[in-house]
Motif scaffolding. Structure first.
Motif, PDB file in Angstrom:
ATOM      1  N   ASN A 223      77.974  40.575 -28.812  1.00  0.00           N
ATOM      2  CA  ASN A 223      76.995  41.539 -28.286  1.00  0.00           C
ATOM      3  C   ASN A 223      75.982  40.886 -27.354  1.00  0.00           C
ATOM      4  N   LEU A 224      76.144  39.563 -27.164  1.00  0.00           N
ATOM      5  CA  LEU A 224      75.183  38.819 -26.340  1.00  0.00           C
ATOM      6  C   LEU A 224      75.654  38.701 -24.890  1.00  0.00           C
ATOM      7  N   THR A 225      74.672  38.687 -23.972  1.00  0.00           N
ATOM      8  CA  THR A 225      74.925  38.173 -22.627  1.00  0.00           C
ATOM      9  C   THR A 225      74.304  36.784 -22.604  1.00  0.00           C
ATOM     10  N   VAL A 226      75.089  35.783 -22.245  1.00  0.00           N
ATOM     11  CA  VAL A 226      74.575  34.405 -22.207  1.00  0.00           C
ATOM     12  C   VAL A 226      74.471  33.965 -20.747  1.00  0.00           C
ATOM     13  N   PHE A 227      73.250  33.662 -20.361  1.00  0.00           N
ATOM     14  CA  PHE A 227      72.938  33.310 -18.971  1.00  0.00           C
ATOM     15  C   PHE A 227      72.406  31.883 -18.989  1.00  0.00           C
ATOM     16  N   ASP A 228      73.204  30.955 -18.427  1.00  0.00           N
ATOM     17  CA  ASP A 228      72.765  29.554 -18.352  1.00  0.00           C
ATOM     18  C   ASP A 228      72.356  29.293 -16.907  1.00  0.00           C
ATOM     19  N   ILE A 229      71.091  28.936 -16.662  1.00  0.00           N
ATOM     20  CA  ILE A 229      70.642  28.795 -15.273  1.00  0.00           C
ATOM     21  C   ILE A 229      71.054  27.454 -14.659  1.00  0.00           C
ATOM     22  N   ILE A 230      71.636  26.569 -15.494  1.00  0.00           N
ATOM     23  CA  ILE A 230      72.163  25.306 -14.950  1.00  0.00           C
ATOM     24  C   ILE A 230      73.382  25.614 -14.076  1.00  0.00           C
ATOM     25  N   GLU A 235      80.378  25.574 -15.124  1.00  0.00           N
ATOM     26  CA  GLU A 235      80.698  26.031 -16.487  1.00  0.00           C
ATOM     27  C   GLU A 235      80.124  25.019 -17.469  1.00  0.00           C
ATOM     28  N   THR A 236      78.976  25.343 -18.036  1.00  0.00           N
ATOM     29  CA  THR A 236      78.368  24.451 -19.030  1.00  0.00           C
ATOM     30  C   THR A 236      79.087  24.640 -20.371  1.00  0.00           C
ATOM     31  N   ARG A 237      78.804  23.740 -21.278  1.00  0.00           N
ATOM     32  CA  ARG A 237      79.400  23.892 -22.619  1.00  0.00           C
ATOM     33  C   ARG A 237      78.937  25.208 -23.243  1.00  0.00           C
ATOM     34  N   LEU A 238      77.661  25.564 -23.020  1.00  0.00           N
ATOM     35  CA  LEU A 238      77.135  26.824 -23.578  1.00  0.00           C
ATOM     36  C   LEU A 238      77.925  28.020 -23.032  1.00  0.00           C
ATOM     37  N   ILE A 239      78.180  28.033 -21.737  1.00  0.00           N
ATOM     38  CA  ILE A 239      78.921  29.144 -21.115  1.00  0.00           C
ATOM     39  C   ILE A 239      80.348  29.195 -21.679  1.00  0.00           C
ATOM     40  N   ARG A 240      80.962  28.023 -21.827  1.00  0.00           N
ATOM     41  CA  ARG A 240      82.339  27.966 -22.332  1.00  0.00           C
ATOM     42  C   ARG A 240      82.399  28.508 -23.756  1.00  0.00           C
ATOM     43  N   GLU A 241      81.458  28.079 -24.598  1.00  0.00           N
ATOM     44  CA  GLU A 241      81.495  28.511 -26.002  1.00  0.00           C
ATOM     45  C   GLU A 241      81.097  29.980 -26.132  1.00  0.00           C
ATOM     46  N   ALA A 242      80.226  30.448 -25.234  1.00  0.00           N
ATOM     47  CA  ALA A 242      79.838  31.865 -25.262  1.00  0.00           C
ATOM     48  C   ALA A 242      81.041  32.737 -24.931  1.00  0.00           C
ATOM     49  N   LYS A 248      79.359  38.090 -22.886  1.00  0.00           N
ATOM     50  CA  LYS A 248      79.377  38.160 -21.414  1.00  0.00           C
ATOM     51  C   LYS A 248      78.614  36.940 -20.902  1.00  0.00           C
ATOM     52  N   THR A 249      79.055  36.336 -19.810  1.00  0.00           N
ATOM     53  CA  THR A 249      78.383  35.123 -19.345  1.00  0.00           C
ATOM     54  C   THR A 249      77.963  35.231 -17.867  1.00  0.00           C
ATOM     55  N   ILE A 250      76.858  34.553 -17.560  1.00  0.00           N
ATOM     56  CA  ILE A 250      76.364  34.486 -16.177  1.00  0.00           C
ATOM     57  C   ILE A 250      76.001  33.027 -15.913  1.00  0.00           C
ATOM     58  N   ASP A 251      76.469  32.482 -14.788  1.00  0.00           N
ATOM     59  CA  ASP A 251      76.182  31.062 -14.527  1.00  0.00           C
ATOM     60  C   ASP A 251      74.983  30.885 -13.600  1.00  0.00           C
ATOM     61  N   GLY A 252      74.551  29.619 -13.487  1.00  0.00           N
ATOM     62  CA  GLY A 252      73.339  29.304 -12.729  1.00  0.00           C
ATOM     63  C   GLY A 252      73.477  29.482 -11.231  1.00  0.00           C
TER      64      GLY A 252
END
Ligand SMILES: NC(=O)c1ccc[n+]([C@@H]2O[C@H](COP(=O)([O-])OP(=O)(O)OC[C@H]3O[C@@H](n4cnc5c(N)ncnc54)[C@H](OP(=O)(O)O)[C@@H]3O)[C@@H](O)[C@H]2O)c1
Length: 299
Positions: A223-230, A235-242, A248-252
């Motif tokens: 249910n999360l959107t994970v937005f890593d501003i890096i 593709e950070t580890r956080l984005i990959r695991e999310a 849903k993921t959004i990159d920096g």
């Protein structure tokens, strides 16, 4: 390609270091696409040379600036006017030379807001957890606090998170629901359970420490959107695991493009060609990756 002439408007990035910046690629692609007689260059300016650089901007009539580390705060004293949000946030990443008066703006917050919207995520009425209380988090937190139902700021140095939450309440009033705490597993576990959006605005996971992540993967959910501003790596580890957790993921890169687009609009008064800017940045990143791989292979 537009020919450079005596009429060409010059925009520039100043920071230290700037050699790796994608901004010249992104902005020149946009100018060229719209046939605008502008050019964008980058100047490496050390902290002790900032004042002289700004005198140079005035003397040469440089039309627009982007400001990056370490000058986003220290530049303020050399400007003539501050836009309302730059004043509130206390940071400037864009300058417009309007009739020989230097006007400071910040587009980091709106860049993050537009990156969310571009991905189809509306922050209005959402519970947002943001990690970090540095410059980027400040800009994003101030902007999103106006939309969120609840904004939780978690930082390693808890005092900085508490200060930021207090600054936001002082500026926006008690109606905004902002809380602060330590970036610790017990807080992450509790706050992420019913959160809608998680934003990483720390440097955890940035190259060369790209095996690190600020959040345990079992706290992530679909249910999360994970937005890593890096954006290094994209593709950070956080984005990959999310992604694995079904979030849903959004990159920096998206934030980088949207904050650049907002700067472009300040300088030109025209709508920025976001897709063109994104394609140019991706092409440049792929070339750099190929180059780095080539270097390694050679060794
Ligand atoms: N995509 C974009 O357009 C964009 C724009 C701006 C920044 N960024 C990225 O955002 C990140 C933060 O930038 P910034 O300008 O805000 O930097 P900053 O002002 O130096 O803040 C860094 C933040 O990261 C935290 N942090 C650093 N190392 C940590 C660690 N090992 N463990 C826990 N927390 C740690 C710091 O916590 P403490 O307060 O405890 O030190 C602070 O909250 C950088 O990776 C930068 O590249 C991206």
């Amino acid at each position: 390609m537009i020919g450079i002439s005596g009429r060409t408007r010059v925009c520039a990035l100043i920071g230290d270091p700037v050699w790796h910046s994608l901004s010249p690629t992104i902005q020149n692609a946009a100018f060229e696409h719209l046939g605008l007689d502008y050019v964008y260059v980058a100047f490496n300016v050390s902290a002790e040379n900032l004042e002289k650089a700004i005198l140079g901007v005035r003397g040469l009539g440089i039309y627009g600036l982007n400001i990056t580390m370490p000058h986003k705060i220290s530049i303020i004293k050399y400007l003539d006017i501050l836009d309302e949000s730059a004043r509130r946030i206390g940071s400037v990443n864009t300058v417009l030379n309007r009739d020989e008066r230097l006007v400071g703006y910040t587009t980091d917050g709106v860049g993050a807001l537009n990156a969310l919207r571009y991905a189809g995520v509306d922050p209005s009425g959402k519970k947002i957890v943001i990690l970090g209380a540095g410059g980027a988090s400040r800009a994003i937190s101030f902007t999103l606090a106006e939309y969120a139902r609840e904004l939780i700021i978690l930082n390693r140095t808890v005092e900085r998170a508490v200060d930021l939450a207090r600054n936001i309440r002082d500026a926006l009033g008690d109606l905004v629901n902002v809380k602060a705490g330590e970036l610790a597993d017990r807080n992450l576990e509790r706050e992420l359970k019913d959160a809608d959006i998680l934003i990483n605005a720390t440097s955890i996971g940035m190259k060369p420490n790209d095996s690190e992540t600020p959040v345990r993967c079992d706290f992530l959910h679909s249910n999360l959107t994970v937005f890593d501003i890096i954006y290094e790596p994209l593709e950070t580890r956080l984005i990959r695991e999310a992604r694995i957790a079904g979030a849903k993921t959004i990159d920096g890169l998206s934030m980088l493009i949207h904050q650049g687009a907002a700067s472009f609009e300040i300088w030109t008064g025209m709508r920025a060609p976001v897709e063109v800017m994104k394609e140019a940045a991706l092409k440049k990143m792929r070339e750099a990756e190929g180059y780095n791989r080539g270097m390694k292979d050679d060794w």
